[in-house]
Design an enzyme around this catalytic site. Structure first.
Site, short mmCIF file in Angstrom:
data_model
loop_
_atom_site.label_atom_id
_atom_site.label_comp_id
_atom_site.label_asym_id
_atom_site.label_seq_id
_atom_site.Cartn_x
_atom_site.Cartn_y
_atom_site.Cartn_z
N VAL A 33 0.85 -1.20 0.00
CA VAL A 33 0.00 0.00 0.00
C VAL A 33 0.88 1.25 0.00
O VAL A 33 0.64 2.20 -0.75
CB VAL A 33 -0.96 0.00 1.21
N ASP A 118 -6.88 2.03 5.30
CA ASP A 118 -7.84 1.02 5.77
C ASP A 118 -8.61 1.44 7.01
O ASP A 118 -9.32 0.61 7.59
CB ASP A 118 -7.14 -0.32 6.06
#
Lengths: 250, 250
Positions: A33, A118
């Site tokens: 990420v 997230d």
């Protein structure tokens, strides 16, 4: 009768083109990420600092470090990492909800915009799916309804756009810059804008792409009388100049 | 051989979907540019405060004030207006370069993200041209090369997208939410994501739009065994239920 104004349609995001050129952005974490975030940041010329133990770097992030595309701090995050007043934004992408939350709180105390990957409630902003073609950027957001759909829409948009769109926009930008040199006065603003609009609407993408520096100079002569000749008009009439090809009779 | 990673292409912006729901945003000015900014902000559910003498409000902004869509302070900007710690962002659109610059400096001292209209160096972020279809937002930026071209591209994108794209995305969002209820475990993340991706790719937009709450429940039964049946499979086998049409035999 009430006047008609655009209806408000809530539930969206405020989509902004953030200017991070040479600004310091902190990325905490070095995994997949983080790699995506770093690419986004480098595409916008940010000065990126990655905080992550070397053991936690994925191949792409390690590659960025090796090529000096980012500054790497081989360590875990500590609160003092936020003390640098030049830091303008913080992104975290680590598998440690507690540490993430702590970083978020520290950022909020310092009024630093942050994105905790997230953890939507701990994000001042979200990322989307971006199509890039030179100066053109198109960002697709589904406002949290599905990243896959954002990718599908982005690819659909990309395949439907003419391949020369980015080049045409580049030329328009160049013409716009030259126009501001020719007519720099603030009061000319509306006329400049209208004239540029007419060029964009009346010229085809192909003609915009084909426009040379010389064509621009000629075209700009039509700004004062507020006309927009076609590219053919700009170039013609033509005659053979005896050298390498055809030259314009000015 | 060096591993292949995406090449960096500088010169872009960092395009972000800013989350301003219920957050206080200050708009200094009440003219046409302010009206556009305010609409952008209200579409993102921001809590907007407009600072401008009533005499300076254009009809659209006056309409937002009358309908209590924004808070209005009938005055000129003063530095103390930035004292409220809940202010999260500042936009100015006034015809006063000196006052604008002062506001920019104050914002920077307070680490408040700001946009001074028409003064690119005094902007943390730029606005672009946004297409909206329910939960879908598509933002086009030419990175300062031409707002007209951004509009042309936006309209082109809008006319090429299927009209039911927003509805399809809404349904996908609903399905995704239900899936997280059915399989809430963090470790299920990758499986959830892959399964959702398969649904998005294998189902047509029309089928995604047609999907009812009942269809979703049935479809979700295929998540555990990791299958993605079609909408026809989800609904069939069919038989006439004697009432208004066909009903699914569960």
């Amino acid at each position: 009768m009430a006047e008609k104004f655009p209806e408000v349609e809530g539930g969206g995001s405020l989509i902004l083109a953030w200017q991070v050129k040479n600004k310091k952005v902190l990325v905490v974490g070095g995994g997949e990420v983080a790699a995506g975030r770093i690419l986004n940041l480098l595409n916008a010329d940010a000065s990126v600092t990655v905080i992550s133990p070397t053991s936690g770097l994925n191949p792409e992030v390690a590659h960025r470090v090796q090529n000096n595309q980012v500054t790497h701090l081989d360590k875990k995050f500590e609160p003092s990492d936020l003390d640098d007043p030049d830091i303008t934004m913080v992104l975290t992408a680590i598998d440690d909800p507690e540490a993430s939350s702590q970083i978020w709180k520290l950022c909020k105390e310092k009024r630093l915009p942050a994105n905790i990957a997230d953890v939507p409630p701990e994000c001042d902003f979200y990322f989307g799916s971006v199509h890039r073609d030179g100066p053109l950027q198109i960002m697709v957001s589904t406002n949290g309804n599905g990243p896959k759909m954002a990718n599908i829409v982005r690819r659909r948009i990309a395949s439907n756009l003419p391949p020369n769109m980015g080049d045409a926009i580049k030329k328009v930008g160049r013409l716009r810059k030259k126009l501001r040199e020719v007519a720099p006065q603030v009061e000319e603003g509306p006329k400049r804008m209208q004239w540029m609009s007419k060029v964009c609407v009346q010229w085809s993408l192909e003609d915009l792409c084909d426009m040379s520096e010389e064509d621009m100079e000629t075209l700009l002569e039509s700004y004062a009388p507020d006309r927009v000749p076609s590219l053919v008009d700009v170039r013609g009439p033509w005659e053979f100049d005896g050298s390498f090809g055809w030259a314009c009779v000015v």
